[in-house]
Design a protein around this motif. Sequence first.
Motif, PDB file in Angstrom:
ATOM      1  N   ARG A  86       0.812  -1.223   0.000  1.00 29.33           N
ATOM      2  CA  ARG A  86       0.000   0.000   0.000  1.00 29.33           C
ATOM      3  C   ARG A  86       0.845   1.273   0.000  1.00 29.33           C
ATOM      4  N   GLU A  88       3.148   3.484  -1.995  1.00 29.23           N
ATOM      5  CA  GLU A  88       3.466   3.616  -3.408  1.00 29.23           C
ATOM      6  C   GLU A  88       4.966   3.746  -3.647  1.00 29.23           C
ATOM      7  N   ARG A  91       6.426   0.339  -3.305  1.00 29.89           N
ATOM      8  CA  ARG A  91       5.970  -0.449  -4.451  1.00 29.89           C
ATOM      9  C   ARG A  91       6.832  -0.153  -5.680  1.00 29.89           C
ATOM     10  N   ARG A  92       7.162   1.102  -5.890  1.00 35.07           N
ATOM     11  CA  ARG A  92       8.014   1.455  -7.035  1.00 35.07           C
ATOM     12  C   ARG A  92       9.405   0.840  -6.888  1.00 35.07           C
TER      13      ARG A  92
END
Length: 222
Positions: A86, A88, A91-92
């Motif tokens: 969750r 971001e 996540r990248r």
Amino acid sequence: MTGAPMPAWHRRAGRLDAILAEAGRALQVLGGTVAHERANPAGAVAADDPLLSDAESRHAAGLMRVNHVGEICAQALYRGQALWCRNEGVRRVLLQAAAEEVDHLAWCRQRLDELHSRPSLLNPVWYAGAFGLGLAASRAGVPYNLGFMAETERQVEEHLDGHLEALPASDRRSRRIVTQMRNDEIGHRATAENHGAAPLPALVRGAMRVMSRVMTTTAYRI
């Protein structure tokens, strides 16, 4: 209405789309058709490349097959972590690492072809297991999520160092590939640590080493 919560059916549809996208990605990775970006560090086959004996070729192929499996697992682990992450920014980081692992996959596959060998027959099993581990890790919170990445890369670094010692001295092409892979893994580990990776419990680190040993021993032959 602006700011209204997303309907439950819409969230479920989004999750299903993401899962189907990952299934398609897995088929590309396992089929060797996923696109990669960087050129093979070994370069084109040259006339002055040393010829390997049959025994050296078989040994090099076994080691490069293990490396290919390692990249299959890293790809699946990071994409599994990213799927439900969750944060971001994290996540990248995970998806960028996964993208670079695709380059490694392609290089290892190309070298296996040159050695007239093949990837592990158990690659679907390795991918599924690593992806499931990634999903579980994604629920552990950002520090431990990144901790899995850092520990994975740390163990892969050790494994690649061992392969640089074990590869035939005359196998310059495999050595160039493994050296670049090791450099990339060092960068991935540093990125995870710089973003706040937490050290994993000793039991988890030990379990990861045992699973890695099972994978490498099996993949060398199968």
